[in-house]
Design an enzyme around this catalytic site. Structure first.
Site, PDB file in Angstrom:
ATOM      1  N   ARG A   1       0.974  -1.274  -0.071  1.00  0.00           N
ATOM      2  CA  ARG A   1      -0.039   0.121  -0.106  1.00  0.00           C
ATOM      3  C   ARG A   1       0.840   1.088  -0.138  1.00  0.00           C
ATOM      4  NH1 ARG A   1      -2.845   2.836   4.483  1.00  0.00           N
ATOM      5  NH2 ARG A   1      -5.069   3.756   3.599  1.00  0.00           N
TER       6      ARG A   1
ATOM      7  N   HIS B   1      -5.953  -5.613  -2.847  1.00  0.00           N
ATOM      8  CA  HIS B   1      -6.960  -5.990  -1.688  1.00  0.00           C
ATOM      9  C   HIS B   1      -7.443  -7.328  -1.440  1.00  0.00           C
ATOM     10  CE1 HIS B   1      -8.589  -1.544  -1.541  1.00  0.00           C
ATOM     11  NE2 HIS B   1      -7.483  -1.578  -1.368  1.00  0.00           N
TER      12      HIS B   1
ATOM     13  N   HIS C   1       0.359   4.582  -2.475  1.00  0.00           N
ATOM     14  CA  HIS C   1       0.239   5.948  -1.884  1.00  0.00           C
ATOM     15  C   HIS C   1       1.353   7.036  -2.121  1.00  0.00           C
ATOM     16  CE1 HIS C   1      -3.274   5.246   1.071  1.00  0.00           C
ATOM     17  NE2 HIS C   1      -3.511   4.532  -0.063  1.00  0.00           N
TER      18      HIS C   1
ATOM     19  N   ASN D   1      -3.448   8.595   4.991  1.00  0.00           N
ATOM     20  CA  ASN D   1      -2.534   8.121   5.452  1.00  0.00           C
ATOM     21  C   ASN D   1      -2.470   7.947   7.104  1.00  0.00           C
ATOM     22  OD1 ASN D   1      -1.197   7.288   3.069  1.00  0.00           O
ATOM     23  ND2 ASN D   1      -0.245   9.365   2.863  1.00  0.00           N
TER      24      ASN D   1
END
Length: 331
Positions: free
Chosen positions: A66, A197, A70, A98
């Site tokens: 992740r 996911h 990001h 975040n």
């Protein structure tokens, strides 16, 4: 003479590397062999630290994967996310996507420390993050790929970019797709990368509206399987429990596979951003069905898409720096 040979080698690798860039990256070029001579043990070191971290806590694999997403969605894959607030820098760790959720920074610190001992001032934080994301995927049972390397680290961060560019769980399908397109990614990349996911957790606060008030009318999201929704409500109440964690893929939560897509077809995607892949776009619906039917096809496209994502606006050549500490710019 040896310098001339090295120069020729770099030219050769750039000429034949599968991923060289347009003028958008000012002629920069990433290739998997970037550290073969300057730090031959680099990938081995990253893998060793990541493997120990994932063995301690399986969830860490998803957390590291992740972080790459990001980071790359905010001014490119430049490790800007890893910077702490200092001086004029306001950390992206404070942004809505975040805050209280981005994690794994200590693992990256450990990797950086080991790399600095082995080959000082050589391997960038942006590159070690890209390698760690690959290793996290493989350690979870997912596909492997050669990571193009040669990124440099930014000397700044963008809190506003982090707040504005990273898709949110409750965004509409069109908003999510628009945010992907801004990064040069398309609907195929969106669906394939959403497949990450298949591992990891999400907080109650990220999907509560689906259980109680999806459209502002006090009604739940009826595209969510109601027996599944009832189970979720037991640990995600109307108020409180914001940080309670739930598996994104309840079938095989620590195994990187295509169960995520099968769950969506059964109306059991946890986040709104998961389920809308089936309900709001014919193109994405067909991709969800394809990946649910064939794990190999999902893996193949995931690899293509994550390499593409890892190539978003890297700093190369003389742009950027190689941080000694991933949390702060060099003085």
């Amino acid at each position: 003479m040896s310098q001339f040979k090295s120069f020729l080698l770099v030219l050769f690798l750039c000429a034949f590397a599968p991923l060289c860039f347009s003028s958008r990256t000012k002629g920069g070029c990433l290739y998997p062999q970037y550290y073969d001579h300057s730090c031959p043990k680099a990938q081995e070191i990253v893998k060793s630290v990541v493997a120990k971290a994932v063995a301690r806590e399986a969830r860490m694999a998803a957390s590291l994967l992740r972080l790459l997403f990001h980071d790359c969605f905010v001014q490119g894959c430049d490790a800007s996310l890893l910077l702490d607030s200092s001086g004029s820098i306001v950390s992206e760790k404070r942004s809505n996507p975040n805050r209280n959720s981005a994690r794994g920074f200590e693992v990256l610190d450990e990797i950086k420390s080991a790399l600095e001992k082995e080959c000082p001032n050589t391997v960038s934080c942006a590159d070690l993050l890209a390698i760690a994301a690959r290793d996290s995927t493989v350690l979870s049972g997912g596909p492997s790929w050669e990571v193009p390397l040669g990124r440099k680290d930014s000397r700044g961060a963008s809190l506003s970019g982090s707040n504005n560019n990273i898709p949110a769980p409750n965004n509409t399908f069109q908003t999510i797709l628009t945010k992907f397109k801004r990064q040069g990614l398309n609907v195929v990349d969106l669906v394939a990368l959403s497949g990450s996911h298949t591992i990891g957790n999400s907080r109650c606060t990220s999907f509560r509206q689906r259980l109680y008030n999806q459209s502002g009318n006090g009604q739940p999201d009826y595209s969510l399987d109601q027996s599944y929704a009832a189970k979720l409500r037991t640990r995600c109440p109307r108020s409180g429990g914001d940080q309670n964690l739930f598996f994104l893929d309840f079938v095989s939560p620590t195994k990187f596979d295509n169960s995520y897509f099968k769950n969506i077809l059964a109306s059991k995607g946890l986040l709104n951003s998961d389920q809308v892949l089936l309900t709001k776009s014919e193109a994405s619906m067909e991709l969800v069905k394809k990946y649910a039917e064939n794990n190999d096809i999902f893996f193949q496209q995931f690899v293509k898409s994550i390499i593409k994502m890892g190539n978003i606006s890297p700093l190369t050549g003389s742009r950027g720096e190689i941080r000694k500490n991933c949390r702060k710019i060099n003085s």
